[in-house]
Design a protein around this motif. Structure first.
Motif, PDB file in Angstrom:
ATOM      1  N   SER A 131      36.686  57.545  -7.810  1.00 42.78           N
ATOM      2  CA  SER A 131      38.259  57.641  -8.194  1.00 42.78           C
ATOM      3  C   SER A 131      38.610  58.542  -7.198  1.00 42.78           C
ATOM      4  O   SER A 131      38.270  59.712  -7.235  1.00 42.78           O
ATOM      5  CB  SER A 131      38.063  57.877  -9.663  1.00 42.78           C
ATOM      6  OG  SER A 131      39.515  58.287 -10.045  1.00 42.78           O
ATOM      7  N   GLY A 132      39.731  58.273  -6.780  1.00 39.62           N
ATOM      8  CA  GLY A 132      40.483  59.120  -5.606  1.00 39.62           C
ATOM      9  C   GLY A 132      40.585  60.586  -6.080  1.00 39.62           C
ATOM     10  O   GLY A 132      40.153  61.401  -5.446  1.00 39.62           O
ATOM     11  N   SER A 133      41.160  60.631  -7.116  1.00 42.38           N
ATOM     12  CA  SER A 133      41.494  62.066  -7.536  1.00 42.38           C
ATOM     13  C   SER A 133      40.310  63.017  -7.892  1.00 42.38           C
ATOM     14  O   SER A 133      40.316  64.177  -7.894  1.00 42.38           O
ATOM     15  CB  SER A 133      42.455  61.959  -8.576  1.00 42.38           C
ATOM     16  OG  SER A 133      41.895  61.198  -9.662  1.00 42.38           O
TER      17      SER A 133
ATOM     18  N   ALA B  29      47.581  67.149 -10.569  1.00 41.56           N
ATOM     19  CA  ALA B  29      48.313  66.941  -9.231  1.00 41.56           C
ATOM     20  C   ALA B  29      49.442  67.683  -9.208  1.00 41.56           C
ATOM     21  O   ALA B  29      50.309  67.592 -10.064  1.00 41.56           O
ATOM     22  CB  ALA B  29      48.422  65.747  -8.607  1.00 41.56           C
TER      23      ALA B  29
ATOM     24  N   GLN C  10      39.357  53.510  -0.338  1.00 40.10           N
ATOM     25  CA  GLN C  10      39.805  54.410  -1.098  1.00 40.10           C
ATOM     26  C   GLN C  10      40.432  55.578  -0.180  1.00 40.10           C
ATOM     27  O   GLN C  10      40.178  56.947  -0.462  1.00 40.10           O
ATOM     28  CB  GLN C  10      38.770  55.283  -1.954  1.00 40.10           C
ATOM     29  CG  GLN C  10      38.097  54.368  -3.110  1.00 40.10           C
ATOM     30  CD  GLN C  10      38.912  54.547  -4.320  1.00 40.10           C
ATOM     31  OE1 GLN C  10      40.011  53.569  -4.596  1.00 40.10           O
ATOM     32  NE2 GLN C  10      38.981  55.331  -4.893  1.00 40.10           N
TER      33      GLN C  10
ATOM     34  N   ARG D 161      38.967  65.581  -5.739  1.00 38.62           N
ATOM     35  CA  ARG D 161      39.583  67.117  -6.021  1.00 38.62           C
ATOM     36  C   ARG D 161      39.063  67.999  -7.056  1.00 38.62           C
ATOM     37  O   ARG D 161      39.263  69.202  -7.350  1.00 38.62           O
ATOM     38  CB  ARG D 161      41.229  66.832  -6.040  1.00 38.62           C
ATOM     39  CG  ARG D 161      41.863  66.376  -5.007  1.00 38.62           C
ATOM     40  CD  ARG D 161      43.464  66.357  -5.291  1.00 38.62           C
ATOM     41  NE  ARG D 161      43.608  66.159  -6.607  1.00 38.62           N
ATOM     42  CZ  ARG D 161      44.672  65.110  -7.027  1.00 38.62           C
ATOM     43  NH1 ARG D 161      45.198  64.402  -5.829  1.00 38.62           N
ATOM     44  NH2 ARG D 161      44.631  64.674  -8.136  1.00 38.62           N
TER      45      ARG D 161
ATOM     46  N   LYS E 192      46.992  53.944  -2.210  1.00 39.86           N
ATOM     47  CA  LYS E 192      45.853  53.624  -1.189  1.00 39.86           C
ATOM     48  C   LYS E 192      45.729  52.664  -0.518  1.00 39.86           C
ATOM     49  O   LYS E 192      46.340  51.700  -0.572  1.00 39.86           O
ATOM     50  CB  LYS E 192      44.727  54.198  -2.153  1.00 39.86           C
ATOM     51  CG  LYS E 192      44.485  52.930  -3.237  1.00 39.86           C
ATOM     52  CD  LYS E 192      42.950  53.478  -3.929  1.00 39.86           C
ATOM     53  CE  LYS E 192      43.123  52.663  -5.156  1.00 39.86           C
ATOM     54  NZ  LYS E 192      42.154  52.881  -6.034  1.00 39.86           N
TER      55      LYS E 192
ATOM     56  N   SER F 295      44.812  52.643 -12.807  1.00 44.68           N
ATOM     57  CA  SER F 295      45.333  53.454 -11.627  1.00 44.68           C
ATOM     58  C   SER F 295      45.211  52.316 -10.558  1.00 44.68           C
ATOM     59  O   SER F 295      46.006  52.426  -9.505  1.00 44.68           O
ATOM     60  CB  SER F 295      44.262  54.500 -11.293  1.00 44.68           C
ATOM     61  OG  SER F 295      42.733  54.004 -11.290  1.00 44.68           O
TER      62      SER F 295
ATOM     63  N   ASP G  96      51.612  63.120 -15.395  1.00 38.96           N
ATOM     64  CA  ASP G  96      50.699  61.997 -14.644  1.00 38.96           C
ATOM     65  C   ASP G  96      51.243  60.519 -14.833  1.00 38.96           C
ATOM     66  O   ASP G  96      52.238  60.478 -15.433  1.00 38.96           O
ATOM     67  CB  ASP G  96      49.409  62.351 -15.145  1.00 38.96           C
ATOM     68  CG  ASP G  96      48.161  63.089 -14.177  1.00 38.96           C
ATOM     69  OD1 ASP G  96      48.762  63.388 -13.156  1.00 38.96           O
ATOM     70  OD2 ASP G  96      47.399  63.485 -14.691  1.00 38.96           O
TER      71      ASP G  96
ATOM     72  N   HIS H  27      48.447  52.178  -8.317  1.00 38.47           N
ATOM     73  CA  HIS H  27      48.390  52.282  -6.763  1.00 38.47           C
ATOM     74  C   HIS H  27      48.594  51.092  -5.907  1.00 38.47           C
ATOM     75  O   HIS H  27      49.484  51.220  -4.907  1.00 38.47           O
ATOM     76  CB  HIS H  27      46.880  52.781  -6.275  1.00 38.47           C
ATOM     77  CG  HIS H  27      46.651  54.094  -6.527  1.00 38.47           C
ATOM     78  ND1 HIS H  27      47.239  55.152  -6.056  1.00 38.47           N
ATOM     79  CD2 HIS H  27      45.734  54.489  -7.671  1.00 38.47           C
ATOM     80  CE1 HIS H  27      46.666  56.346  -6.822  1.00 38.47           C
ATOM     81  NE2 HIS H  27      45.821  55.909  -7.575  1.00 38.47           N
TER      82      HIS H  27
ATOM     83  N   LYS I 132      51.451  64.478  -5.624  1.00 41.10           N
ATOM     84  CA  LYS I 132      50.846  63.190  -6.280  1.00 41.10           C
ATOM     85  C   LYS I 132      50.094  62.283  -5.192  1.00 41.10           C
ATOM     86  O   LYS I 132      50.848  61.922  -4.349  1.00 41.10           O
ATOM     87  CB  LYS I 132      51.702  62.481  -7.219  1.00 41.10           C
ATOM     88  CG  LYS I 132      52.207  63.465  -8.207  1.00 41.10           C
ATOM     89  CD  LYS I 132      51.514  63.834  -9.229  1.00 41.10           C
ATOM     90  CE  LYS I 132      52.113  64.751 -10.399  1.00 41.10           C
ATOM     91  NZ  LYS I 132      51.372  65.238 -11.502  1.00 41.10           N
ATOM     92  N   TYR I 133      49.113  62.062  -5.695  1.00 36.11           N
ATOM     93  CA  TYR I 133      48.430  60.784  -4.693  1.00 36.11           C
ATOM     94  C   TYR I 133      48.913  59.578  -5.534  1.00 36.11           C
ATOM     95  O   TYR I 133      48.656  59.285  -6.607  1.00 36.11           O
ATOM     96  CB  TYR I 133      46.798  60.851  -4.786  1.00 36.11           C
ATOM     97  CG  TYR I 133      46.030  59.733  -4.958  1.00 36.11           C
ATOM     98  CD1 TYR I 133      45.949  58.785  -3.995  1.00 36.11           C
ATOM     99  CD2 TYR I 133      45.068  59.557  -5.906  1.00 36.11           C
ATOM    100  CE1 TYR I 133      45.285  57.630  -3.858  1.00 36.11           C
ATOM    101  CE2 TYR I 133      44.228  58.468  -6.130  1.00 36.11           C
ATOM    102  CZ  TYR I 133      44.074  57.601  -4.779  1.00 36.11           C
ATOM    103  OH  TYR I 133      43.350  56.614  -5.057  1.00 36.11           O
TER     104      TYR I 133
END
Ligand code: DP6
Length: 354
Positions: free
Chosen positions: A163-165, A29, A40, A168, A36, A222, A313, A226, A32-33
């Motif tokens: 998983s959120g990322s 990223a 999600q 992508r 949340k 994670s 990260d 988050h 960055k995310y």
């Protein structure tokens, strides 16, 4: 239930045994995310480069079963991993409304990563994305009627729930995730492939060399990470700033301004870590060698003017970002000056994938 991702199978579809495979890359990223909401949904937009050499390959074998419930066995690099099944089952529970066959089949998941498991490189993005691609393929084999574009969108949607990322990792190039008012096509539900035509050529040549400063498990998962943004005193400002940074980055990507790119990306990385340092409980994820590498990098940039930048990260490793035009001098510098900060001298040479 998101209607647009409902299963396209006929009600009388018939089950069969079979297997599918997919390969999915890791991503890094730039914005960055971090944070949340329920289901999600990200608290801000993010954008990442998809990588070339760091990927997960997954083979899914399936056969019809009679019993109720999910049945999954996972093998990593050929080795049975009892502890991996619960994570996949949680994922299946979240997506079963969209893939009605999940409870009717038993699955054997064979997965392997092109990077060492102990390297601290997150495999959740590439791993969840690879499984999502496999599942969409199974739906298709059982009679699903999605077009290629729809399949990718659904895979991204499903991967996000793992998983959120991961949402992508379904596309190449630059991928954005998170609805905002300045990008048509952006969504909280799935990744949006940012058009290559909007990206200056120089940004398509970028290398990502990953300094493996500290191999091993991350000290903040994670989920815990988050959650640190809930009630965080700077959360709202951070979410706003991330969206502002993304908007600014899009203009930079178009212009080809490498210095502005580097400045923004480094600021994003340090903000992510600053957020964690200001959280309750607080986390410091950089190691002394992370800081030493960043200081050396800044000194090198000041002295040589080479376009070498970093991002981080949620861990100690350093992602070095630089365009192909400067790669020769930078790679000598990495070997001579930065390698010493890597555990066992290990680093991974990767590139963006356009
Ligand atoms: C720091 O996607 O791993 O890498 O949705 O809980 O699985 P979950 O989180 P995850 O978070 C990644 C956070 C990050 C930044 C980013 O990739 O945008």
């Amino acid at each position: 239930m998101e209607k647009q991702f409902q299963s396209t199978l006929q009600s009388n579809y018939s089950l069969q045994a079979g297997e599918v495979s997919a390969q999915s890359p890791s991503n890094i990223a730039l914005v960055k995310y971090w944070g949340k909401k329920k289901n999600q949904i990200p608290t801000n937009s993010s954008i990442s480069y998809t990588l070339t050499h760091s990927f997960t390959t997954t083979n899914l074998q399936f056969k019809p079963k009679e019993e109720k419930g999910f049945d999954v066995n996972v093998f990593l690099e050929g080795e049975y991993k009892e502890s991996f099944a619960p994570k996949i089952i949680t994922f299946f529970e979240r997506i079963t409304d969209y893939l009605p066959f999940l409870e009717q089949l038993s699955f054997e998941v064979h997965t392997s990563n092109s990077f060492p498991h102990s390297s601290g490189i997150a495999s959740s993005a590439s791993g969840m994305s690879a499984i999502a691609l496999c599942l969409v393929e199974i739906e298709q084999q059982l009679g699903g009627t999605l077009t290629e574009d729809e399949r990718l969108k659904k895979a991204s949607f499903l991967a996000r729930l793992g998983s959120g990322s991961a949402c992508r990792s379904v596309y190449k190039g630059l991928v954005e995730w998170g609805e905002n008012h300045f990008m048509e096509g952006s969504s909280d539900l799935y990744g949006f492939k940012y058009p290559d035509a909007e990206v200056h050529e120089v940004f398509k040549t970028f290398h990502d060399t990953i300094l493996l400063i500290h191999e091993g498990q991350k000290s903040v998962s994670s989920t815990v990470g988050h959650n640190l943004m809930i009630g965080h005193p700077y959360a709202e400002r951070r979410f706003e700033e991330a969206n502002e940074n993304l908007k600014q980055l899009l203009a930079i990507l178009k212009s080809g301004d490498i210095e502005a790119f580097g400045k923004l990306v480094e600021h994003e990385a340090l903000t992510l870590h600053a957020m964690m340092m200001m959280s309750d409980p607080a986390f410091i994820l950089m190691k002394p060698h992370t800081v030493a590498a960043l200081e050396k990098l800044w000194e090198f940039r000041r002295e040589t003017g080479n376009h070498l930048y970093f991002t981080l990260d949620a861990g100690a490793n350093v992602h070095l970002l630089y365009p192909a035009q400067d790669a020769e001098a930078i790679e000598i510098f990495i070997e001579e000056e930065l390698k010493q900060f890597c555990q066992n001298g290990n680093y991974i040479k990767d590139k963006v994938n356009f």
